[in-house]
Motif scaffolding. Structure first.
Motif, PDB file in Angstrom:
ATOM      1  N   LYS A  28       0.663  -1.332   0.210  1.00 54.82           N
ATOM      2  CA  LYS A  28      -0.129  -0.022  -0.324  1.00 54.82           C
ATOM      3  C   LYS A  28       0.790   1.382  -0.391  1.00 54.82           C
ATOM      4  O   LYS A  28       1.191   2.007  -0.773  1.00 54.82           O
ATOM      5  CB  LYS A  28      -0.921  -0.070   1.424  1.00 54.82           C
ATOM      6  N   ARG A  29       2.058   1.375   0.613  1.00 56.17           N
ATOM      7  CA  ARG A  29       2.765   2.450   0.647  1.00 56.17           C
ATOM      8  C   ARG A  29       3.323   2.763  -0.860  1.00 56.17           C
ATOM      9  O   ARG A  29       3.277   3.901  -1.257  1.00 56.17           O
ATOM     10  CB  ARG A  29       3.914   2.204   2.169  1.00 56.17           C
ATOM     11  N   ILE A  30       3.556   1.330  -1.118  1.00 55.95           N
ATOM     12  CA  ILE A  30       4.061   1.680  -2.519  1.00 55.95           C
ATOM     13  C   ILE A  30       3.347   2.316  -3.800  1.00 55.95           C
ATOM     14  O   ILE A  30       3.431   3.782  -4.580  1.00 55.95           O
ATOM     15  CB  ILE A  30       4.657   0.375  -3.150  1.00 55.95           C
ATOM     16  N   MET A  31       2.230   1.711  -3.284  1.00 55.73           N
ATOM     17  CA  MET A  31       0.825   2.554  -4.472  1.00 55.73           C
ATOM     18  C   MET A  31       1.021   3.941  -3.913  1.00 55.73           C
ATOM     19  O   MET A  31       0.634   4.825  -5.172  1.00 55.73           O
ATOM     20  CB  MET A  31      -0.180   1.598  -4.109  1.00 55.73           C
ATOM     21  N   GLU A  32       0.706   4.330  -2.978  1.00 57.53           N
ATOM     22  CA  GLU A  32       0.618   6.038  -2.530  1.00 57.53           C
ATOM     23  C   GLU A  32       2.254   6.815  -3.503  1.00 57.53           C
ATOM     24  O   GLU A  32       1.844   7.657  -3.628  1.00 57.53           O
ATOM     25  CB  GLU A  32       0.761   5.637  -1.001  1.00 57.53           C
ATOM     26  N   LEU A  33       3.774   6.290  -2.661  1.00 59.24           N
ATOM     27  CA  LEU A  33       4.372   6.460  -3.442  1.00 59.24           C
ATOM     28  C   LEU A  33       4.114   6.990  -4.657  1.00 59.24           C
ATOM     29  O   LEU A  33       5.339   7.694  -4.890  1.00 59.24           O
ATOM     30  CB  LEU A  33       5.636   5.834  -2.757  1.00 59.24           C
ATOM     31  N   THR A  34       3.270   5.807  -5.538  1.00 59.60           N
ATOM     32  CA  THR A  34       3.793   6.231  -7.041  1.00 59.60           C
ATOM     33  C   THR A  34       2.208   6.306  -7.259  1.00 59.60           C
ATOM     34  O   THR A  34       2.813   6.568  -8.831  1.00 59.60           O
ATOM     35  CB  THR A  34       4.261   4.753  -7.760  1.00 59.60           C
ATOM     36  N   GLU A  35       1.791   7.260  -6.627  1.00 61.31           N
ATOM     37  CA  GLU A  35       0.226   7.242  -6.983  1.00 61.31           C
ATOM     38  C   GLU A  35       0.097   8.849  -8.290  1.00 61.31           C
ATOM     39  O   GLU A  35      -0.542   8.574  -9.139  1.00 61.31           O
ATOM     40  CB  GLU A  35      -0.860   8.460  -5.773  1.00 61.31           C
ATOM     41  N   ASN A  36       1.448   9.167  -8.904  1.00 61.76           N
ATOM     42  CA  ASN A  36       1.078  10.240  -9.492  1.00 61.76           C
ATOM     43  C   ASN A  36       1.981   9.629 -11.117  1.00 61.76           C
ATOM     44  O   ASN A  36       2.094  10.606 -11.538  1.00 61.76           O
ATOM     45  CB  ASN A  36       1.713  11.975  -9.483  1.00 61.76           C
ATOM     46  N   ALA A  37       2.403   8.409 -11.178  1.00 62.68           N
ATOM     47  CA  ALA A  37       3.239   7.938 -12.040  1.00 62.68           C
ATOM     48  C   ALA A  37       2.751   6.794 -12.487  1.00 62.68           C
ATOM     49  O   ALA A  37       2.469   5.760 -11.677  1.00 62.68           O
ATOM     50  CB  ALA A  37       4.696   7.942 -11.301  1.00 62.68           C
ATOM     51  N   LYS A  38       3.619   5.919 -13.367  1.00 61.02           N
ATOM     52  CA  LYS A  38       3.663   4.680 -13.616  1.00 61.02           C
ATOM     53  C   LYS A  38       4.338   4.135 -12.746  1.00 61.02           C
ATOM     54  O   LYS A  38       5.491   4.611 -12.260  1.00 61.02           O
ATOM     55  CB  LYS A  38       4.133   4.509 -15.314  1.00 61.02           C
ATOM     56  N   LEU A  39       4.152   2.568 -12.864  1.00 55.98           N
ATOM     57  CA  LEU A  39       4.686   1.573 -11.620  1.00 55.98           C
ATOM     58  C   LEU A  39       5.126   0.466 -12.459  1.00 55.98           C
ATOM     59  O   LEU A  39       3.946  -0.565 -13.041  1.00 55.98           O
ATOM     60  CB  LEU A  39       3.590   1.139 -10.449  1.00 55.98           C
ATOM     61  N   TYR A  40       6.408   0.515 -13.197  1.00 59.72           N
ATOM     62  CA  TYR A  40       6.644  -0.822 -14.094  1.00 59.72           C
ATOM     63  C   TYR A  40       7.317  -1.933 -12.684  1.00 59.72           C
ATOM     64  O   TYR A  40       8.221  -1.804 -11.673  1.00 59.72           O
ATOM     65  CB  TYR A  40       7.633  -0.129 -14.497  1.00 59.72           C
TER      66      TYR A  40
END
Length: 132
Positions: A28-40
């Motif tokens: 969940k923390r990773i999704m919050e950190l990357t919320e304004n970008a793409k996550l590959y």
């Protein structure tokens, strides 16, 4: 790219082609950190992240742009350090069996942030953010 890696106290990342550990709060923390970008991510990591902006590809480390995030679990990261502008390390604060280790030489990086938080299955997880 901005590279995200989870590791144990000895920089171990994986054992026998599997992640060492998993934590719901960390995902969940990773999704919050990357919320304004793409996550590959690699196909192996797909069960951890469910969102439209998550890009699943076997070649994810070469597909990501400069401002995109990559989450690496099972890949040997040798040869990728020059492509990484920011490094986000999550430390389990434990030692697990490992046969894949994080290879970057950290003397080339500057620690810009550190935070500890409680996970679901880990009493303490440490997040460290580095830049070149």
């Amino acid at each position: 790219m901005k590279l995200i890696v989870c590791m144990d106290d000895k920089n171990g990342m994986a054992f026998n082609h599997r992640r060492q550990s998993r934590d719901r709060v960390l995902a969940k923390r990773i999704m919050e950190l990357t919320e304004n970008a793409k996550l590959y991510i690699a196909p192996y990591s797909q069960t951890l992240f469910q969102a439209e902006r998550v890009v699943v590809s076997p070649d994810y480390l070469t597909c990501a742009g400069q401002n995109d995030f990559c989450f690496a679990e099972l890949e040997n990261l040798n040869g990728y350090e020059d492509n990484v502008q920011e490094l986000i390390l999550f430390r389990w604060n434990r030692v697990y069996p490992a046969d894949l280790y994080f290879p970057f030489h950290m003397e080339n990086w500057s620690l810009i942030a550190r935070e500890e938080f409680q996970g679901k299955s880990h009493e303490k997880i440490t997040m460290e953010v580095y830049r070149k």
